[in-house]
Design a protein around this motif. Sequence first.
Motif, PDB file in Angstrom:
ATOM      1  N   SER A  58       0.833  -1.210   0.000  1.00 39.83           N
ATOM      2  CA  SER A  58       0.000   0.000   0.000  1.00 39.83           C
ATOM      3  C   SER A  58       0.865   1.257   0.000  1.00 39.83           C
ATOM      4  CB  SER A  58      -0.945   0.008   1.204  1.00 39.83           C
ATOM      5  OG  SER A  58      -0.202  -0.019   2.413  1.00 39.83           O
ATOM      6  N   ASP A  59       2.012   1.206   0.724  1.00 38.57           N
ATOM      7  CA  ASP A  59       2.935   2.344   0.714  1.00 38.57           C
ATOM      8  C   ASP A  59       3.535   2.536  -0.674  1.00 38.57           C
ATOM      9  OD1 ASP A  59       2.420   2.756   3.378  1.00 38.57           O
ATOM     10  OD2 ASP A  59       4.422   2.185   4.088  1.00 38.57           O
ATOM     11  N   ILE A  60       3.908   1.440  -1.310  1.00 39.45           N
ATOM     12  CA  ILE A  60       4.481   1.525  -2.661  1.00 39.45           C
ATOM     13  C   ILE A  60       3.477   2.175  -3.608  1.00 39.45           C
ATOM     14  CG2 ILE A  60       5.268   0.188  -4.659  1.00 39.45           C
ATOM     15  CD1 ILE A  60       6.464  -1.824  -2.667  1.00 39.45           C
ATOM     16  N   ASP A  61       2.218   1.737  -3.517  1.00 40.76           N
ATOM     17  CA  ASP A  61       1.183   2.316  -4.381  1.00 40.76           C
ATOM     18  C   ASP A  61       1.058   3.821  -4.156  1.00 40.76           C
ATOM     19  OD1 ASP A  61       0.656  -0.177  -5.439  1.00 40.76           O
ATOM     20  OD2 ASP A  61      -1.059  -0.554  -4.114  1.00 40.76           O
ATOM     21  N   GLU A  62       1.104   4.245  -2.895  1.00 42.80           N
ATOM     22  CA  GLU A  62       0.980   5.677  -2.611  1.00 42.80           C
ATOM     23  C   GLU A  62       2.211   6.447  -3.061  1.00 42.80           C
ATOM     24  OE1 GLU A  62      -1.475   6.933   0.944  1.00 42.80           O
ATOM     25  OE2 GLU A  62      -0.829   4.920   1.561  1.00 42.80           O
ATOM     26  N   PHE A  63       3.397   5.853  -2.910  1.00 42.39           N
ATOM     27  CA  PHE A  63       4.616   6.518  -3.385  1.00 42.39           C
ATOM     28  C   PHE A  63       4.549   6.735  -4.896  1.00 42.39           C
ATOM     29  CE2 PHE A  63       7.018   4.302   0.290  1.00 42.39           C
ATOM     30  CZ  PHE A  63       6.734   5.341   1.150  1.00 42.39           C
ATOM     31  N   ILE A  64       4.061   5.729  -5.606  1.00 41.14           N
ATOM     32  CA  ILE A  64       3.947   5.846  -7.063  1.00 41.14           C
ATOM     33  C   ILE A  64       2.889   6.885  -7.426  1.00 41.14           C
ATOM     34  CG2 ILE A  64       3.231   4.608  -9.145  1.00 41.14           C
ATOM     35  CD1 ILE A  64       4.634   2.121  -7.910  1.00 41.14           C
ATOM     36  N   GLU A  65       1.772   6.875  -6.704  1.00 38.81           N
ATOM     37  CA  GLU A  65       0.702   7.837  -6.969  1.00 38.81           C
ATOM     38  C   GLU A  65       1.170   9.272  -6.725  1.00 38.81           C
ATOM     39  OE1 GLU A  65      -3.561   8.666  -4.955  1.00 38.81           O
ATOM     40  OE2 GLU A  65      -3.173   6.601  -5.551  1.00 38.81           O
ATOM     41  N   LEU A  66       2.020   9.458  -5.710  1.00 37.90           N
ATOM     42  CA  LEU A  66       2.550  10.789  -5.399  1.00 37.90           C
ATOM     43  C   LEU A  66       3.728  11.180  -6.291  1.00 37.90           C
ATOM     44  CD1 LEU A  66       2.433  10.552  -1.507  1.00 37.90           C
ATOM     45  CD2 LEU A  66       1.089  12.099  -2.934  1.00 37.90           C
ATOM     46  N   ASP A  67       4.155  10.272  -7.181  1.00 41.11           N
ATOM     47  CA  ASP A  67       5.296  10.482  -8.066  1.00 41.11           C
ATOM     48  C   ASP A  67       6.602  10.591  -7.275  1.00 41.11           C
ATOM     49  OD1 ASP A  67       6.436  10.701 -10.635  1.00 41.11           O
ATOM     50  OD2 ASP A  67       6.546  12.873 -10.442  1.00 41.11           O
ATOM     51  N   TRP A  68       6.678   9.829  -6.186  1.00 41.83           N
ATOM     52  CA  TRP A  68       7.908   9.771  -5.405  1.00 41.83           C
ATOM     53  C   TRP A  68       8.759   8.587  -5.839  1.00 41.83           C
ATOM     54  CZ3 TRP A  68       6.023  10.689   0.332  1.00 41.83           C
ATOM     55  CH2 TRP A  68       5.488  11.977   0.424  1.00 41.83           C
TER      56      TRP A  68
END
Length: 98
Positions: A58-68
């Motif tokens: 879930s963290d990976i998905d959010e990092f990708i969504e935030l363009d981090w």
Amino acid sequence: MSELNGPARPRARRPRASTKGTVTPPTALPTRLDTLREALVACVDLLKQRRANLIPPSDIDEFIELDWMVWDGGSLTLTLTGSNICRQARMRAVSADG
């Protein structure tokens, strides 16, 4: 002119700020973004140790969504934005400790 628009309405009064001392604002709870910034630092450390399996999906998905972060040829890598966020989070952690 006011006769055309009807009777004048009284204006609402604004409450005055207290002049008796200063009020300390309550400590803010960390937001999800703050939590993700801290998690990004830990994530980068895990990636350097080749332990990406320990990063919550879930963290990976959010990092990708935030363009981090971005998937690059099957590897998870930091974007320029993610690198800057990570650097800033590390600086905040050092300044908070010192």
